[in-house]
Write a protein that holds these residues in place. Structure first.
Motif, PDB file in Angstrom:
ATOM      1  N   ARG A  19       9.501  41.683 -25.733  1.00  0.00           N
ATOM      2  CA  ARG A  19       8.640  40.560 -26.114  1.00  0.00           C
ATOM      3  C   ARG A  19       8.825  40.219 -27.595  1.00  0.00           C
ATOM      4  O   ARG A  19       8.907  39.068 -27.977  1.00  0.00           O
ATOM      5  CB  ARG A  19       7.172  40.897 -25.839  1.00  0.00           C
ATOM      6  N   VAL A  20       8.923  41.257 -28.409  1.00  0.00           N
ATOM      7  CA  VAL A  20       9.135  41.042 -29.846  1.00  0.00           C
ATOM      8  C   VAL A  20      10.485  40.377 -30.073  1.00  0.00           C
ATOM      9  O   VAL A  20      10.614  39.421 -30.856  1.00  0.00           O
ATOM     10  CB  VAL A  20       9.035  42.381 -30.611  1.00  0.00           C
ATOM     11  N   THR A  21      11.481  40.864 -29.375  1.00  0.00           N
ATOM     12  CA  THR A  21      12.833  40.292 -29.501  1.00  0.00           C
ATOM     13  C   THR A  21      12.855  38.858 -29.018  1.00  0.00           C
ATOM     14  O   THR A  21      13.433  37.971 -29.679  1.00  0.00           O
ATOM     15  CB  THR A  21      13.844  41.133 -28.700  1.00  0.00           C
ATOM     16  N   ASP A  22      12.229  38.598 -27.883  1.00  0.00           N
ATOM     17  CA  ASP A  22      12.171  37.228 -27.361  1.00  0.00           C
ATOM     18  C   ASP A  22      11.442  36.297 -28.323  1.00  0.00           C
ATOM     19  O   ASP A  22      11.843  35.148 -28.528  1.00  0.00           O
ATOM     20  CB  ASP A  22      11.486  37.213 -25.991  1.00  0.00           C
ATOM     21  N   GLU A  23      10.380  36.793 -28.899  1.00  0.00           N
ATOM     22  CA  GLU A  23       9.631  35.988 -29.870  1.00  0.00           C
ATOM     23  C   GLU A  23      10.495  35.666 -31.087  1.00  0.00           C
ATOM     24  O   GLU A  23      10.500  34.534 -31.577  1.00  0.00           O
ATOM     25  CB  GLU A  23       8.364  36.754 -30.305  1.00  0.00           C
ATOM     26  N   ARG A  24      11.232  36.645 -31.557  1.00  0.00           N
ATOM     27  CA  ARG A  24      12.136  36.406 -32.702  1.00  0.00           C
ATOM     28  C   ARG A  24      13.214  35.397 -32.322  1.00  0.00           C
ATOM     29  O   ARG A  24      13.531  34.505 -33.110  1.00  0.00           O
ATOM     30  CB  ARG A  24      12.796  37.716 -33.146  1.00  0.00           C
ATOM     31  N   LYS A  25      13.773  35.521 -31.122  1.00  0.00           N
ATOM     32  CA  LYS A  25      14.797  34.582 -30.678  1.00  0.00           C
ATOM     33  C   LYS A  25      14.224  33.170 -30.593  1.00  0.00           C
ATOM     34  O   LYS A  25      14.862  32.199 -31.001  1.00  0.00           O
ATOM     35  CB  LYS A  25      15.355  34.994 -29.314  1.00  0.00           C
ATOM     36  N   ARG A  26      13.002  33.078 -30.012  1.00  0.00           N
ATOM     37  CA  ARG A  26      12.365  31.769 -29.875  1.00  0.00           C
ATOM     38  C   ARG A  26      12.107  31.152 -31.257  1.00  0.00           C
ATOM     39  O   ARG A  26      12.409  29.977 -31.485  1.00  0.00           O
ATOM     40  CB  ARG A  26      11.041  31.922 -29.120  1.00  0.00           C
ATOM     41  N   LYS A  27      11.624  31.926 -32.208  1.00  0.00           N
ATOM     42  CA  LYS A  27      11.381  31.425 -33.561  1.00  0.00           C
ATOM     43  C   LYS A  27      12.692  31.007 -34.229  1.00  0.00           C
ATOM     44  O   LYS A  27      12.760  29.987 -34.910  1.00  0.00           O
ATOM     45  CB  LYS A  27      10.672  32.483 -34.408  1.00  0.00           C
ATOM     46  N   ARG A  28      13.743  31.819 -34.031  1.00  0.00           N
ATOM     47  CA  ARG A  28      15.041  31.501 -34.606  1.00  0.00           C
ATOM     48  C   ARG A  28      15.594  30.209 -33.989  1.00  0.00           C
ATOM     49  O   ARG A  28      16.165  29.366 -34.668  1.00  0.00           O
ATOM     50  CB  ARG A  28      16.001  32.670 -34.403  1.00  0.00           C
ATOM     51  N   MET A  29      15.415  30.058 -32.644  1.00  0.00           N
ATOM     52  CA  MET A  29      15.873  28.844 -31.982  1.00  0.00           C
ATOM     53  C   MET A  29      15.133  27.624 -32.527  1.00  0.00           C
ATOM     54  O   MET A  29      15.743  26.579 -32.818  1.00  0.00           O
ATOM     55  CB  MET A  29      15.642  28.954 -30.465  1.00  0.00           C
ATOM     56  N   ILE A  30      13.824  27.740 -32.681  1.00  0.00           N
ATOM     57  CA  ILE A  30      13.030  26.633 -33.222  1.00  0.00           C
ATOM     58  C   ILE A  30      13.483  26.317 -34.646  1.00  0.00           C
ATOM     59  O   ILE A  30      13.668  25.155 -35.011  1.00  0.00           O
ATOM     60  CB  ILE A  30      11.525  26.970 -33.160  1.00  0.00           C
ATOM     61  N   SER A  31      13.687  27.363 -35.419  1.00  0.00           N
ATOM     62  CA  SER A  31      14.142  27.175 -36.801  1.00  0.00           C
ATOM     63  C   SER A  31      15.526  26.521 -36.831  1.00  0.00           C
ATOM     64  O   SER A  31      15.772  25.615 -37.638  1.00  0.00           O
ATOM     65  CB  SER A  31      14.171  28.521 -37.516  1.00  0.00           C
TER      66      SER A  31
END
Length: 156
Positions: free
Chosen positions: A24-36
């Motif tokens: 979940r932490v990794t997915d959240e980081r990926k999602r934030k990176r994708m948005i960024s």
């Protein structure tokens, strides 16, 4: 629970976090990176579009300046051609007047030498083309197609 940015996953495992939580932490980081990344790409596209608009405006301005310069060059060239034509006319007139002047000087020299050879002094008689005597300079000049005012430059 929030983790400091850049916390490696193996350290999280070391502290006892489970794989599901780590995912979940990794997915959240990926999602934030994708948005960024998407936001960064959007800003980049906007910047590129703005730069392209500025270049198009600059091209339009340069084309306008170029047209003005071409117009000025054409006007200067036309002025030059007009001046060149006028200069040619003036040179031709100067040549004609110089030739007339030489002819008149030659006639005066011949008349002076003829008067001197004949022993005539102080006479004002002049001769025209036919050898006839004319009584004054004006008649002489008219015979040679010079009016007195043209000859002296008084006719304007």
């Amino acid at each position: 629970m929030a983790f400091p940015n850049g916390t490696p996953l193996n350290q999280l495992k070391k502290y006892g976090y489970e794989d599901d939580h780590l995912r979940r932490v990794t997915d959240e980081r990926k999602r934030k990176r994708m948005i960024s990344n998407r936001e960064s790409a959007r800003r980049s596209r906007m910047k590129k579009h703005k730069y392209l608009d500025e270049l198009i405006a600059q091209v339009d301005q340069l084309k306008e300046e170029n047209n003005g310069i071409v117009t000025n060059i054409n006007m200067v060239n036309q002025f030059y051609l007009n001046m060149e034509a006028e200069n040619s006319v003036l040179k031709a007139q100067m040549d004609e007047l110089s030739h007339r002047m030489q002819s008149l000087e030659e006639i005066i020299n011949r008349m002076n030498s003829a008067n001197g050879a004949a022993g005539i002094q102080g006479t004002e008689d002049l001769w025209n083309f036919n050898g006839e005597t004319v009584n004054n300079v004006n008649d002489f000049l008219i015979t040679w197609d010079f009016s007195p005012c043209e000859y002296h430059g008084f006719c304007r």
